[in-house]
Each structure stands twice: as structure tokens, then as C-alpha cells.
Scaffold this motif. Structure first.
Motif, PDB file in Angstrom:
ATOM      1  N   UNK A   1      11.482  -6.475   1.167  1.00 56.85           N
ATOM      2  CA  UNK A   1      10.648  -7.660   0.901  1.00 56.85           C
ATOM      3  C   UNK A   1       9.167  -7.277   0.866  1.00 56.85           C
ATOM      4  N   UNK A   2       8.756  -6.436   1.805  1.00 55.69           N
ATOM      5  CA  UNK A   2       7.360  -5.995   1.844  1.00 55.69           C
ATOM      6  C   UNK A   2       6.972  -5.309   0.535  1.00 55.69           C
ATOM      7  N   UNK A   3       7.826  -4.418   0.060  1.00 57.16           N
ATOM      8  CA  UNK A   3       7.530  -3.694  -1.172  1.00 57.16           C
ATOM      9  C   UNK A   3       7.563  -4.605  -2.397  1.00 57.16           C
ATOM     10  N   UNK A   4       8.369  -5.655  -2.329  1.00 56.43           N
ATOM     11  CA  UNK A   4       8.431  -6.594  -3.446  1.00 56.43           C
ATOM     12  C   UNK A   4       7.176  -7.459  -3.522  1.00 56.43           C
ATOM     13  N   UNK A   5       6.557  -7.722  -2.370  1.00 56.24           N
ATOM     14  CA  UNK A   5       5.422  -8.646  -2.333  1.00 56.24           C
ATOM     15  C   UNK A   5       4.063  -7.962  -2.330  1.00 56.24           C
ATOM     16  N   UNK A   6       4.022  -6.667  -1.967  1.00 49.08           N
ATOM     17  CA  UNK A   6       2.739  -5.973  -1.855  1.00 49.08           C
ATOM     18  C   UNK A   6       2.832  -4.577  -2.471  1.00 49.08           C
ATOM     19  N   UNK A   7       1.700  -4.048  -2.944  1.00 51.00           N
ATOM     20  CA  UNK A   7       1.685  -2.694  -3.516  1.00 51.00           C
ATOM     21  C   UNK A   7       1.615  -1.633  -2.416  1.00 51.00           C
ATOM     22  N   UNK A   8       2.724  -1.382  -1.782  1.00 51.07           N
ATOM     23  CA  UNK A   8       2.758  -0.460  -0.634  1.00 51.07           C
ATOM     24  C   UNK A   8       2.551   0.976  -1.115  1.00 51.07           C
ATOM     25  N   UNK A   9       1.554   1.639  -0.529  1.00 48.15           N
ATOM     26  CA  UNK A   9       1.257   3.024  -0.897  1.00 48.15           C
ATOM     27  C   UNK A   9       1.891   4.013   0.064  1.00 48.15           C
ATOM     28  N   UNK A  10       1.940   3.675   1.356  1.00 47.07           N
ATOM     29  CA  UNK A  10       2.441   4.634   2.339  1.00 47.07           C
ATOM     30  C   UNK A  10       3.018   3.917   3.544  1.00 47.07           C
TER      31      UNK A  10
ATOM     32  N   UNK B   1      15.735  -2.979   7.052  1.00 49.86           N
ATOM     33  CA  UNK B   1      15.760  -2.629   5.624  1.00 49.86           C
ATOM     34  C   UNK B   1      15.326  -3.818   4.771  1.00 49.86           C
ATOM     35  N   UNK B   2      15.787  -5.006   5.135  1.00 51.39           N
ATOM     36  CA  UNK B   2      15.413  -6.199   4.391  1.00 51.39           C
ATOM     37  C   UNK B   2      13.904  -6.429   4.462  1.00 51.39           C
ATOM     38  N   UNK B   3      13.320  -6.247   5.639  1.00 54.29           N
ATOM     39  CA  UNK B   3      11.872  -6.417   5.786  1.00 54.29           C
ATOM     40  C   UNK B   3      11.104  -5.467   4.869  1.00 54.29           C
ATOM     41  N   UNK B   4      11.545  -4.211   4.789  1.00 51.50           N
ATOM     42  CA  UNK B   4      10.834  -3.239   3.959  1.00 51.50           C
ATOM     43  C   UNK B   4      11.029  -3.548   2.474  1.00 51.50           C
TER      44      UNK B   4
ATOM     45  N   UNK C   1       9.242  -7.309  12.615  1.00 51.27           N
ATOM     46  CA  UNK C   1       8.534  -8.576  12.457  1.00 51.27           C
ATOM     47  C   UNK C   1       7.896  -8.636  11.066  1.00 51.27           C
ATOM     48  N   UNK C   2       8.555  -9.309  10.121  1.00 53.61           N
ATOM     49  CA  UNK C   2       8.024  -9.347   8.763  1.00 53.61           C
ATOM     50  C   UNK C   2       6.651 -10.008   8.711  1.00 53.61           C
ATOM     51  N   UNK C   3       6.419 -11.025   9.552  1.00 58.77           N
ATOM     52  CA  UNK C   3       5.117 -11.694   9.533  1.00 58.77           C
ATOM     53  C   UNK C   3       3.989 -10.726   9.873  1.00 58.77           C
ATOM     54  N   UNK C   4       4.243  -9.816  10.825  1.00 54.26           N
ATOM     55  CA  UNK C   4       3.238  -8.777  11.129  1.00 54.26           C
ATOM     56  C   UNK C   4       3.011  -7.872   9.928  1.00 54.26           C
ATOM     57  N   UNK C   5       4.093  -7.394   9.342  1.00 52.26           N
ATOM     58  CA  UNK C   5       3.981  -6.505   8.193  1.00 52.26           C
ATOM     59  C   UNK C   5       3.190  -7.168   7.066  1.00 52.26           C
ATOM     60  N   UNK C   6       3.535  -8.417   6.782  1.00 45.64           N
ATOM     61  CA  UNK C   6       2.884  -9.129   5.683  1.00 45.64           C
ATOM     62  C   UNK C   6       1.415  -9.401   5.989  1.00 45.64           C
TER      63      UNK C   6
ATOM     64  N   UNK D   1      -8.175  -2.379  -0.062  1.00 42.54           N
ATOM     65  CA  UNK D   1      -7.729  -1.096   0.483  1.00 42.54           C
ATOM     66  C   UNK D   1      -6.250  -0.882   0.161  1.00 42.54           C
ATOM     67  N   UNK D   2      -5.823   0.372   0.044  1.00 44.39           N
ATOM     68  CA  UNK D   2      -4.395   0.641  -0.165  1.00 44.39           C
ATOM     69  C   UNK D   2      -3.568   0.129   1.023  1.00 44.39           C
ATOM     70  N   UNK D   3      -2.374  -0.325   0.753  1.00 47.78           N
ATOM     71  CA  UNK D   3      -1.481  -0.794   1.819  1.00 47.78           C
ATOM     72  C   UNK D   3      -0.797   0.413   2.433  1.00 47.78           C
ATOM     73  N   UNK D   4      -1.309   0.809   3.575  1.00 47.07           N
ATOM     74  CA  UNK D   4      -0.779   1.947   4.317  1.00 47.07           C
ATOM     75  C   UNK D   4      -0.485   1.461   5.739  1.00 47.07           C
ATOM     76  N   UNK D   5       0.770   1.559   6.150  1.00 47.14           N
ATOM     77  CA  UNK D   5       1.197   1.017   7.434  1.00 47.14           C
ATOM     78  C   UNK D   5       1.969   2.048   8.231  1.00 47.14           C
ATOM     79  N   UNK D   6       1.725   2.047   9.540  1.00 47.63           N
ATOM     80  CA  UNK D   6       2.611   2.759  10.451  1.00 47.63           C
ATOM     81  C   UNK D   6       3.509   1.717  11.093  1.00 47.63           C
ATOM     82  N   UNK D   7       4.802   1.977  11.069  1.00 47.55           N
ATOM     83  CA  UNK D   7       5.796   1.022  11.532  1.00 47.55           C
ATOM     84  C   UNK D   7       6.140   1.270  12.991  1.00 47.55           C
ATOM     85  N   UNK D   8       5.773   0.315  13.830  1.00 46.00           N
ATOM     86  CA  UNK D   8       6.159   0.382  15.243  1.00 46.00           C
ATOM     87  C   UNK D   8       7.619  -0.054  15.366  1.00 46.00           C
ATOM     88  N   UNK D   9       8.428   0.780  15.980  1.00 49.33           N
ATOM     89  CA  UNK D   9       9.833   0.444  16.177  1.00 49.33           C
ATOM     90  C   UNK D   9      10.112   0.199  17.654  1.00 49.33           C
TER      91      UNK D   9
END
Length: 338
Positions: free
Chosen positions: A57-66, A52-55, A12-17, A28-36
Motif C-alpha cells: 500500500x505504501x508503494x502504491x500511494x507514495x514514490x518510495x525510494x528506499x 507485506x500489505x502495509x508495504x 503501523x500504516x498510519x506512521x508509514x504514510x 524529499x525522497x521517501x526514504x524510511x527505516x522500518x522499526x519492527x
């Protein structure tokens, strides 16, 4: 200070975003645990492309740290027939490597059965050895990727009615079992594998342990208590959920839960509704249960990562999960005051 992370569904990209946007806005740093989910992501070839597309896109739009990948929920038909679903772990590990994740979270279980079905494992020792062999193989498969091994607690299934659940010899990951697992990791020089605790799962285990300790005859034939052995009971008079936590853990799942007090554990007339609630309630917003979170910094320490694994309040959605965000801020304030 520890770092803080939020949980979001990989599919769910909307959740991630939404999680990433909140963390960014809060400084705060963008640190997410991915529920599968399995078939919606890592277990399905077509869905995997979307993941893969969601990740990307997430990395393109946000400074993902972990990013940390959590292995999908176990399939009841699979894990009640085989001792452990190695395949879903391998697929999760492969995906984690592909997206550059920091770790994979996997559950500790072996030889589970549904409800009151006959046990498939002969004893705890057999199950422990079997799981250790699986971890050894998965660690080799994962290479340098960290594997984080999580306690299951009472494995309640929907509709959380006290009748639908899985049980097995490795349900609880008691503190003495964690120590034994660390001894195994040291012997095998498995430096990329570490145990950790979900404090709500630990609450379910503690409630079962304490009720069994205080009412042995009333719980003797209840399959929910089946894998709390006499040897376990010899280790402690009473367990608190935070007894499972220590400063050697690099990671923690945090949500509130309902801890039974001493009077309830001793009560011969404890009603089934109260007992069931105490062993199925997890993922609560901090403050909605009764865990004493101001005591957590002393147990967990001032480093590591704290992951808020909180379900949305009744008026909220999984995208607009304010309960998870409020819980993060509550926990951060507790640590700032510690």
C-alpha cells in the motif's frame, strides 16, 4: 549532501504514510527505516501478511525510494540464554528481500546478561570472534543484501531507571573496535557488511567510558561499567560521541542525548540521577540534549544517509511525531550551512 530518512513502525500504516507524506510534501525522497516489533510483524506468520500489505500500500500511494528493515528488539529471555538471536535476523533478512529493501540493520552484541548477573563470555576476544562468525553466516544468508551493524551502547530497558538493563562484552563498539571489525570484513571480503553508529548510543558509551576513566575506584564494582576494559582505557583519555563517527560510514542514526562534561565525570559526588539520565537518554529531539550537531558534517562527511530516530515530544503521538520532522529540518539546515 547526504540523504535523509525517517523512522516508522512497519506494523503501523498510519506512521508509514505520515512519514512518506511529509517527505513528499517537503520535496524529499521517501526514504524510511522500518522499526519492527517481532510478534507484530516479522516473527509472526499472520502479522507478516499485514506487514507485506502495509508495504504494498505504501508503494502504491507514495514514490518510495528506499526502505531499510531494522531487526526487532532483542528478547531478554532469548539473548540472556543464547549468545545471539540469529533467527530474528534471518527472518528480517528474508522479509527485506521479499519487499525489495535496500538493507537490514542489526545490533552488535554477544553473550548478554541481565543487570548484575555473572558474565557468560570469558573475555572480549571470545565474544568478538563469536560475533564475527555469526556475521559471516548472516552475510552468506543475505546474499547481495546489505547488512548494517549498529553499536548498542548501554542497553537500557524500560522503565529506564538505571536498574533494568542488559550488558555484554560487545556493548560499546569503541572506535578501535570498529577499526578491528573493518579489518575482519576486509579479510573475509565481506563487501555487503558495514559498521555504523547511532550517535545517541555512542553518547551512552562515551559517558560510561569517561566516568570510568576519571573515577576508576568508584566505578570498579558497578556492573554497568563492567565491559570497559583496561585495554579500552589505554586507547583514549576521553571520548566524544562523534569520535565513533567517520566518513567511511554509509549510514547514521541521529538523535540528541545528554553528554556528561568533564567536571561531571570527575565529580566524586556525581548523583545517581544524573548518571542514570546520561546513560539511558536517547531518541531526543535535536536541541533537547547537548550534542554539538554543527560539528557532525566534518566527522560524517557530505554523503551517506542520516536517519532521524527521534521519539515524539510529550504532547505528540507516534503518528504525529513532529519532533522527528523538526529534527530532520534542523539537521538539513546544519548541512546546508556546512
Amino acid at each position: 549532501m547526504p540523504t535523509f530518512a525517517l523512522k516508522a513502525a512497519l506494523a503501523d500504516f498510519d506512521q508509514l504514510a505520515a512519514r512518506a507524506a511529509y517527505l513528499t510534501s517537503a520535496g524529499r525522497p521517501v526514504r524510511l527505516e522500518l522499526h519492527t516489533f517481532g510478534q507484530r510483524d516479522v516473527d509472526n506468520t499472520a502479522a507478516l501478511q499485514g506487514a507485506h500489505l502495509n508495504i504494498r500500500r505504501l508503494k502504491a500511494e507514495f514514490p518510495v525510494e528506499s526502505l531499510v528493515v531494522h531487526v526487532p528488539p532483542q528478547s531478554v529471555p532469548v539473548v540472556t540464554r543464547t549468545d545471539f538471536d540469529t533467527g530474528q535476523c534471518q527472518r528480517s533478512i528474508a522479509f527485506a528481500v521479499e519487499i525489495g529493501a535496500n538493507a537490514v540493520v542489526m545490533h552488535r552484541y554477544f553473550g548478554m546478561v541481565f543487570a548484575d548477573a555473572p558474565a557468560r563470555a570469558r573475555n572480549r576476544e571470545e565474544a568478538t570472534s563469536g560475533f564475527e562468525a555469526i556475521v559471516l553466516d548472516l552475510a552468506r544468508f543475505a546474499g547481495d543484501l546489505r547488512l548494517l551493524v549498529e553499536n548498542v551502547g548501554h542497553y537500557s530497558l524500560l522503565p529506564r531507571d538505571g536498574l533494568s538493563y542488559l550488558t555484554g562484552p560487545l556493548d560499546h563498539f569503541f572506535p578501535w573496535e570498529i577499526a578491528h571489525f573493518r579489518d575482519f570484513l576486509a579479510r573475509e571480503n565481506l563487501t555487503t557488511v558495514e559498521p555504523f553508529v547511532d550517535v545517541a548510543h555512542a553518547t551512552l558509551s562515551a559517558n560510561l567510558f569517561n566516568r570510568r576513566r576519571r573515577q576508576p575506584r568508584r566505578t570498579a564494582d558497578d556492573p554497568r561499567f563492567a565491559w570497559i576494559t583496561d585495554d579500552d582505557l589505554d586507547h583514549a583519555d576521553r571520548l566524544h560521541p562523534f569520535d565513533f563517527v567517520d566518513s567511511g560510514m554509509p549510514y547514521l542514526h541521529v538523535s540528541d542525548a545528554l553528554q556528561l562534561d568533564e567536571a561531571a565525570c570527575r565529580d566524586p559526588g556525581l548523583d545517581e540521577k544524573t548518571l542514570t539520565a546520561s546513560i539511558v537518554s536517547e531518541g531526543l529531539e535535536l536541541g533537547a540534549g547537548n550534542l554539538p550537531f554543527p560539528a557532525l558534517p566534518e566527522r560524517f562527511g557530505m554523503s551517506g544517509e542520516l536517519v532521524l530516530e527521534v521519539e515524539p515530544a510529550s504532547s505528540e503521538t507516534h503518528v504525529g511525531n513532529g519532533a522527528q520532522l523538526r529534527s530532520l529540518e534542523t539537521l538539513a539546515q546544519i548541512y546546508e550551512a556546512a
